[in-house]
Scaffold this motif. Structure first.
Motif, PDB file in Angstrom:
ATOM      1  N   VAL A  64      40.489 -25.415  35.418  1.00 23.67           N
ATOM      2  CA  VAL A  64      40.775 -25.507  36.859  1.00 23.67           C
ATOM      3  C   VAL A  64      40.621 -24.172  37.603  1.00 23.67           C
ATOM      4  CG1 VAL A  64      42.578 -26.004  38.567  1.00 23.67           C
ATOM      5  CG2 VAL A  64      42.170 -27.603  36.700  1.00 23.67           C
ATOM      6  N   PRO A  65      41.183 -23.059  37.092  1.00 25.00           N
ATOM      7  CA  PRO A  65      41.040 -21.814  37.859  1.00 25.00           C
ATOM      8  C   PRO A  65      39.575 -21.446  38.121  1.00 25.00           C
ATOM      9  CG  PRO A  65      42.711 -21.542  36.178  1.00 25.00           C
ATOM     10  CD  PRO A  65      42.044 -22.867  35.909  1.00 25.00           C
ATOM     11  N   HIS A 117      55.101 -25.382  37.963  1.00 26.17           N
ATOM     12  CA  HIS A 117      54.951 -24.740  36.650  1.00 26.17           C
ATOM     13  C   HIS A 117      56.349 -24.314  36.204  1.00 26.17           C
ATOM     14  CE1 HIS A 117      53.768 -22.125  33.427  1.00 26.17           C
ATOM     15  NE2 HIS A 117      52.479 -22.292  33.666  1.00 26.17           N
ATOM     16  N   CYS A 165      44.465 -21.758  41.495  1.00 27.51           N
ATOM     17  CA  CYS A 165      45.523 -21.481  40.523  1.00 27.51           C
ATOM     18  C   CYS A 165      45.344 -20.081  39.940  1.00 27.51           C
ATOM     19  CB  CYS A 165      45.481 -22.514  39.403  1.00 27.51           C
ATOM     20  SG  CYS A 165      46.820 -22.296  38.220  1.00 27.51           S
ATOM     21  N   ARG A 189      51.246 -20.192  28.232  1.00 22.49           N
ATOM     22  CA  ARG A 189      52.097 -20.870  29.205  1.00 22.49           C
ATOM     23  C   ARG A 189      53.256 -19.987  29.661  1.00 22.49           C
ATOM     24  NH1 ARG A 189      50.732 -24.994  32.277  1.00 22.49           N
ATOM     25  NH2 ARG A 189      52.803 -25.880  32.186  1.00 22.49           N
ATOM     26  N   CYS A 239      46.200 -20.460  31.738  1.00 27.18           N
ATOM     27  CA  CYS A 239      46.363 -21.380  30.611  1.00 27.18           C
ATOM     28  C   CYS A 239      45.030 -21.420  29.850  1.00 27.18           C
ATOM     29  CB  CYS A 239      46.750 -22.762  31.108  1.00 27.18           C
ATOM     30  SG  CYS A 239      48.258 -22.746  32.105  1.00 27.18           S
ATOM     31  N   CYS A 294      47.162 -19.068  37.301  1.00 22.36           N
ATOM     32  CA  CYS A 294      47.584 -19.064  35.901  1.00 22.36           C
ATOM     33  C   CYS A 294      46.361 -18.904  35.002  1.00 22.36           C
ATOM     34  CB  CYS A 294      48.319 -20.356  35.570  1.00 22.36           C
ATOM     35  SG  CYS A 294      49.843 -20.518  36.491  1.00 22.36           S
ATOM     36  N   TYR A 328      43.426 -23.254  27.849  1.00 20.64           N
ATOM     37  CA  TYR A 328      42.604 -24.446  27.674  1.00 20.64           C
ATOM     38  C   TYR A 328      41.982 -24.931  28.978  1.00 20.64           C
ATOM     39  CZ  TYR A 328      47.056 -26.015  29.449  1.00 20.64           C
ATOM     40  OH  TYR A 328      48.182 -26.114  30.209  1.00 20.64           O
ATOM     41  N   CYS A 329      42.377 -24.347  30.109  1.00 18.00           N
ATOM     42  CA  CYS A 329      42.183 -25.021  31.401  1.00 18.00           C
ATOM     43  C   CYS A 329      41.017 -24.483  32.219  1.00 18.00           C
ATOM     44  CB  CYS A 329      43.468 -24.942  32.219  1.00 18.00           C
ATOM     45  SG  CYS A 329      43.374 -25.895  33.749  1.00 18.00           S
ATOM     46  N   GLN A 380      48.110 -26.913  42.607  1.00 20.86           N
ATOM     47  CA  GLN A 380      48.003 -26.802  41.146  1.00 20.86           C
ATOM     48  C   GLN A 380      49.287 -26.231  40.576  1.00 20.86           C
ATOM     49  OE1 GLN A 380      45.832 -28.142  39.384  1.00 20.86           O
ATOM     50  NE2 GLN A 380      44.221 -28.562  40.860  1.00 20.86           N
TER      51      GLN A 380
HETATM   52 FE1  SF4 Z   1      46.682 -23.744  36.413  1.00 19.92          FE
HETATM   53 FE2  SF4 Z   1      47.764 -26.046  35.599  1.00 19.92          FE
HETATM   54 FE3  SF4 Z   1      45.413 -25.292  34.644  1.00 19.92          FE
HETATM   55 FE4  SF4 Z   1      47.553 -23.975  33.908  1.00 19.92          FE
HETATM   56  S1  SF4 Z   1      47.142 -26.152  33.462  1.00 19.92           S
HETATM   57  S2  SF4 Z   1      45.614 -23.037  34.581  1.00 19.92           S
HETATM   58  S3  SF4 Z   1      48.825 -24.071  35.740  1.00 19.92           S
HETATM   59  S4  SF4 Z   1      45.864 -25.786  36.769  1.00 19.92           S
END
Ligand code: SF4
Ligand code: SAH
Ligand code: F3S
Length: 440
Positions: free
Chosen positions: A160-161, A234, A151, A273, A155, A153, A157-158, A195
């Motif tokens: 995942v990246p 997204h 990903c 976002r 964001c 993005c 709080y996230c 994602q």
């Molecule tokens: Fe990526 Fe989704 Fe996390 Fe945002 S919420 S950084 S779009 S995985």
């Protein structure tokens, strides 16, 4: 040899777990019914919130006990939590033999062979998407199809990246070939996964570049595939061409999962976002105008740093205005290394967070219950999945809108049948197959 796999987390992990199983079975392993009977105990982990870590660590404690009783058992930990811990896994949990990140799945066989080799490191994708590996599908007529990984993005709080890396799109021809093979194999419904699915293709070389909308049309016209879904888009990348593809391709289902995260523009800005409440609602209005009877679901977070009563009231009012058919609701959890955890104070007291999540869950139930009433009294096309989970004398299936229906009938799994909807709760529908007398 027997293996036992426990999968945590999102659909990407469900997908990857099916590939781990496929890979292990191609190496001659068989699935054990319970963890205690396995020679290889495998976990596919998630680290999206603190609660995900806790759930996994409880399970890992159980693996420690089994290994203490039988030292020959191999314990392997894959997925996002493993990636976030890197080599620390081995110092913190010395009974773990193998650890690997989500980008190293293709090497699982080699890792088992070279047991105790530290595998977690940089993202070594070695050009392979896990989607190219053999799969053992949980649902025979449904398949997850990986279209991108990672990903781009930010964001705030996230996590995942940082555990899944930069976004990489899979070659469109490879995706279409896979879906064609799945159709031949009896799969009738596919869910395209990424994602951020709708930024698909932007990183592909110019000559091979295919947009998400074009990919949807391509997958949607493969003979034998009756239903196509995708998750998650997204809002910032949701273009007119995607809506047009959904309108014009009959196999593309009338469901959009459109994560909002918050109803407050101020919070959305701090979450990075890149859309406002107003732009989100405008997009939703275009989707509803374009796609008749579409169902819309979302993800929402409460208790983000600095969220005021007014911000939270904006999220509640978004739920009512957007009229969601369903929502996944989460309490904010500070994740190590993310911008929000580093630069913002996790200042909403736990008691207030619980109060807000309860109020949000109630609001979502109220809108989804009233939305579900629109199906009652009419006949709808259902793709049959198997016996009902709560009552094995009934069947379970899904509407095109992705809502689960439990019904009486005799249709075979993997077929389409018409069902008269007789009742609705906030999450499931009840019904009777058209032409089959209800069992008393
Ligand atoms: Fe990526 Fe989704 Fe996390 Fe945002 S919420 S950084 S779009 S995985
Ligand atoms: N890529 C997908 C899914 C991301 S994870 C998407 O962007 O939609 C699934 C959901 O978990 C997110 O949409 C978000 O609502 C939630 N989430 C992510 N990080 C979180 C955190 N730190 N605390 C609470 N919820 C979080
Ligand atoms: Fe969890 Fe990784 Fe998915 S952190 S939500 S399994 S991408």
């Amino acid at each position: 040899m027997n293996y036992h796999l426990t999968s945590f987390g999102c659909q990407m992990n469900d997908h990857d777990s099916e590939r781990m199983k496929g890979l292990l079975e191609s190496l001659g392993y068989r699935e054990a019914a319970v963890r205690d009977e396995a020679d290889l105990i495998l976990f596919n982990t998630c680290t999206i919130r603190g609660s995900a870590d806790d759930r996994f660590l409880g399970n890992l404690g159980e693996a420690r006990r089994i290994k203490r009783e039988n030292p020959d058992v191999v314990v392997a930990v894959g997925g996002c939590w493993a990636q976030s811990q890197k080599a620390q896994v081995f110092s913190q949990f010395p009974f773990v033999d193998i650890a690997f990140g989500p980008g190293e799945l293709a090497r699982l066989g080699e890792l088992i062979a070279r047991e105790r080799i530290e595998a977690v490191g940089a993202f070594s994708f070695d050009g392979a998407f896990s989607g190219t590996l053999p799969a053992k599908r949980e649902r025979p007529h449904h398949a997850w199809v990986q279209i991108s990984v990672g990903c781009n993005c930010v964001c705030s709080y996230c996590i995942v990246p940082s555990v899944r890396g930069k976004e990489r799109s899979r070659d469109a021809r490879q995706i279409l070939d896979e879906v064609e093979r799945l159709a031949t194999d009896g799969v009738r419904e596919v869910t395209l996964l990424g994602q951020n699915v709708n930024s698909y293709g932007r990183d592909l070389p110019k000559d091979d570049r295919v947009s998400f909308a074009e990919l949807l049309r391509g997958v949607g016209s493969i003979p034998g595939i009756w239903r196509v879904r995708y998750t998650s888009p997204h809002p910032k990348d949701m273009r007119e061409d995607v809506i047009a593809a959904m309108v014009e391709t009959p196999t593309l289902c009338e469901h959009v999962h459109l994560p909002a995260q918050s109803g407050s523009t101020r919070v959305l800005r701090r979450m990075r976002r890149t859309y406002s409440r107003e732009r989100y609602l405008e997009l939703l209005a275009r989707i509803r105008d374009g796609i008749p009877d579409v169902s819309v679901t979302t993800d929402l977070i409460v208790g983000f740093p600095g969220e005021t009563d007014e911000d939270f009231a904006d999220t509640l009012s978004l739920v009512r205005e957007a009229e969601y058919d369903g929502a996944f609701t989460f309490v904010y959890s500070a994740r190590p290394g993310t911008e929000a955890a580093e630069a913002m104070d996790d200042d909403i007291p736990p008691a207030l967070k619980s109060e807000r999540i309860q109020a949000l869950v109630d609001a979502v139930h109220a809108t989804s219950r009233s939305r579900a009433q629109r199906f009652v009294g009419a006949d709808h096309e259902v793709l049959v999945e198997g016996p009902s989970r709560t009552d094995p004398t009934r069947l379970r299936g899904r509407l095109r809108q992705n809502i689960t229906v439990n019904f009486s009938g005799d249709a075979a799994p993997g077929t389409l049948t018409m069902v008269t909807i007789t009742g609705a709760s906030s999450t499931t529908l009840a019904g009777e197959q058209v032409g089959v007398p209800a069992t008393a």
